[in-house]
Motif scaffolding. Sequence first.
Motif, PDB file in Angstrom:
ATOM      1  N   SER A 155       0.874  -1.230   0.446  1.00  0.00           N
ATOM      2  CA  SER A 155      -0.319   0.117   0.086  1.00  0.00           C
ATOM      3  C   SER A 155       0.826   1.147   0.498  1.00  0.00           C
ATOM      4  CB  SER A 155      -0.831  -0.116   1.358  1.00  0.00           C
ATOM      5  OG  SER A 155      -1.459   1.191   1.624  1.00  0.00           O
ATOM      6  N   ILE A 156       0.370   2.156  -0.602  1.00  0.00           N
ATOM      7  CA  ILE A 156       1.304   3.367  -0.589  1.00  0.00           C
ATOM      8  C   ILE A 156       0.407   4.270  -1.413  1.00  0.00           C
ATOM      9  CG2 ILE A 156       2.569   5.492  -2.334  1.00  0.00           C
ATOM     10  CD1 ILE A 156       4.516   2.449  -3.304  1.00  0.00           C
ATOM     11  N   ASP A 157      -0.321   5.542  -0.745  1.00  0.00           N
ATOM     12  CA  ASP A 157      -0.681   6.803   0.114  1.00  0.00           C
ATOM     13  C   ASP A 157       0.441   7.906  -0.653  1.00  0.00           C
ATOM     14  OD1 ASP A 157      -1.855   8.859  -0.002  1.00  0.00           O
ATOM     15  OD2 ASP A 157      -1.910   9.325   2.401  1.00  0.00           O
ATOM     16  N   SER A 158       0.225   8.492  -1.816  1.00  0.00           N
ATOM     17  CA  SER A 158       0.865   9.336  -2.627  1.00  0.00           C
ATOM     18  C   SER A 158       0.289  10.283  -2.664  1.00  0.00           C
ATOM     19  CB  SER A 158       1.671   8.957  -3.762  1.00  0.00           C
ATOM     20  OG  SER A 158       2.873   9.942  -4.387  1.00  0.00           O
ATOM     21  N   SER A 159      -1.126  11.057  -2.078  1.00  0.00           N
ATOM     22  CA  SER A 159      -1.532  11.608  -2.234  1.00  0.00           C
ATOM     23  C   SER A 159      -1.169  13.277  -2.612  1.00  0.00           C
ATOM     24  CB  SER A 159      -2.993  11.905  -1.151  1.00  0.00           C
ATOM     25  OG  SER A 159      -2.018  12.016  -0.022  1.00  0.00           O
ATOM     26  N   TYR A 160      -1.787  14.201  -2.283  1.00  0.00           N
ATOM     27  CA  TYR A 160      -1.399  15.742  -2.609  1.00  0.00           C
ATOM     28  C   TYR A 160       0.115  15.721  -2.975  1.00  0.00           C
ATOM     29  CZ  TYR A 160      -5.389  16.118   0.698  1.00  0.00           C
ATOM     30  OH  TYR A 160      -6.078  16.123   1.233  1.00  0.00           O
ATOM     31  N   LYS A 161       0.672  15.260  -3.857  1.00  0.00           N
ATOM     32  CA  LYS A 161       1.708  15.423  -4.740  1.00  0.00           C
ATOM     33  C   LYS A 161       1.557  15.683  -5.724  1.00  0.00           C
ATOM     34  CE  LYS A 161       5.531  12.823  -4.131  1.00  0.00           C
ATOM     35  NZ  LYS A 161       5.742  14.246  -2.201  1.00  0.00           N
ATOM     36  N   ILE A 162       2.625  16.557  -6.765  1.00  0.00           N
ATOM     37  CA  ILE A 162       2.919  16.988  -8.300  1.00  0.00           C
ATOM     38  C   ILE A 162       4.327  16.003  -8.531  1.00  0.00           C
ATOM     39  CG2 ILE A 162       4.042  19.148  -9.960  1.00  0.00           C
ATOM     40  CD1 ILE A 162       3.200  20.978  -7.456  1.00  0.00           C
ATOM     41  N   PHE A 163       3.167  15.423  -9.301  1.00  0.00           N
ATOM     42  CA  PHE A 163       3.675  13.787  -9.951  1.00  0.00           C
ATOM     43  C   PHE A 163       4.997  14.617 -11.166  1.00  0.00           C
ATOM     44  CE2 PHE A 163       1.114  11.578  -7.419  1.00  0.00           C
ATOM     45  CZ  PHE A 163       1.461  10.318  -7.462  1.00  0.00           C
ATOM     46  N   GLU A 164       6.155  14.415 -10.945  1.00  0.00           N
ATOM     47  CA  GLU A 164       6.645  14.647 -12.221  1.00  0.00           C
ATOM     48  C   GLU A 164       6.602  13.639 -13.274  1.00  0.00           C
ATOM     49  OE1 GLU A 164       9.204  17.261 -12.188  1.00  0.00           O
ATOM     50  OE2 GLU A 164       8.751  17.256 -10.465  1.00  0.00           O
ATOM     51  N   GLU A 165       7.138  14.378 -14.384  1.00  0.00           N
ATOM     52  CA  GLU A 165       6.819  12.806 -16.013  1.00  0.00           C
ATOM     53  C   GLU A 165       7.399  11.928 -15.460  1.00  0.00           C
ATOM     54  OE1 GLU A 165       8.280  12.681 -21.066  1.00  0.00           O
ATOM     55  OE2 GLU A 165       9.287  14.667 -19.067  1.00  0.00           O
ATOM     56  N   ARG A 166       6.777  10.852 -16.095  1.00  0.00           N
ATOM     57  CA  ARG A 166       6.834   9.287 -15.541  1.00  0.00           C
ATOM     58  C   ARG A 166       6.848   8.609 -14.262  1.00  0.00           C
ATOM     59  NH1 ARG A 166       7.197   6.341 -19.375  1.00  0.00           N
ATOM     60  NH2 ARG A 166       8.710   4.526 -18.383  1.00  0.00           N
TER      61      ARG A 166
END
Length: 505
Positions: A155-166
């Motif tokens: 399980s990974i919580d990666s919320s509220y992030k700006i995702f870089e390319e790829r």
Amino acid sequence: MPFPTLFQLAAKSVAQGIHNETILLDFPLSMEPSNAIVRELLELDGNNFKKLKVFKNQLSVSKLDLRRCKIDADAVRNLSNFNLVSLDFGRLTGLRDNFPGDPRDDGTLDIVSLLIQSTNFNSRRSIIHLGLSEDQEFIAGWEAEVSEFLPNLQSIDSSYKIFEERQFSNICSFFPNLLVLDISCALDISSLQGIRNLKNLQKLIMYYVYFDDITGYEELSELKNLKYLDVSGNDDSEDTNPIEDMLAAGVRMEALEFLDCSWTPVTEYELETFVKNHPSLKTVAAIHTACGHTTISGVKMLNMSSMSSLSESLEYALLTERSMLALRFIEDVFENLKTSRGNLVNSELRHITNAVLFMLRESFDKHTKVYTLKYYLESGLFEHELSISMFSTDIPDMIELFYNVLKKYALQCKWISYEGVTAELLFRMFEAAVNSVRPGISIPDRVLNFVFEKTVELVCQFPEHQTQGSGIIRQAVKWMSWKQILTMSGNVELLSKFVVLLKSN
């Protein structure tokens, strides 16, 4: 709404004692009570993470949620004293100097080094959940390295992030065994490209995530084990409708059992069509939507379609930490009451009161608590509760709970405008209490004493409410029994305050 168990109450009590430094643990606790106590401890005050170092030999913590904590480097390293299976970090911005990233990429954080220093050998083999929410840019290629020393992540919580390319596709590639993925409120994700690699994914949470075109959803059809999908929104915009987009993209998720499309512009026709396309669906959350009263055969609806659904919907919104959604739902409920209240029986109205009490008693956001109480007091339901209960034994508890919630909020905010709002609500509550008395029903001593004492205090603090306060006192005195009058006559200090208050009007 579930009543707290004795175990939960005990955990709260111990946590409060540790927080107040009135309890000294001198023996080790097992994993379950340790987790419960630490959870309550961090709810009380985010700075209590410092106490983890003090009690590292007594608390066998395996689950840590530090999202509300501003931890320092020392606290990060102290985490290696625990054998963890679940670890959620909050804001990591303040740790960039301690765990600097690539000097050529200013502002990055070396999450690999941070995780290595915060975990021991057992934790690295045992951690199944990792929370890296909040926007903080990490060093390039972190996904590959973390996947090697945390090989059992599910399980990974990666919320509220700006995702870089790829970056999104990298997560899907390097953590193929994920069962749960949370990318809520993420920015710069153009599509879910790469999610097909998560063959075992069962739960996808992506509220307030929108794509420029419908192709962003297409790979969802390849998730044969996906049972839970959250595509709910977070505002009243009608520009994006994930249900409409998934229908247009021809998405089919054969194992889907739970759908959350709350706070989106979904229509009843779209929702019914989506459910028809997904025959395995068992539950749909459609809170604060145009489908607020929709019922679908064979599907449990979380909306306002029934009183039981109302309670379950509020509980769901709160337990999934969607405080604004819960507040919008409460608004909808009380707005709906304006037209439907006459058609509801007392037991149904009591459902609403119980839902409000649940929210106020639990450790939820203070703003949500106060505005929920505001809507409740303004709706007239409190007066109704007083009229049918005839001051039953739970009314004194309700009045004191309401008072404590409002006063705590005013003290924490320390803004004059908020203090004024809470004062108005308190006076309204006291007025409702004394105005509900009628022949044959007297105010219980506990309520009477509380109303007298707090009304005088409030008038001293807010003299502009002097007339209102005097009216409350006069109305209460009017219905006092002889026994209550004799008892009150012995309280010289309070009587003198009454005289001053009443003479001023």
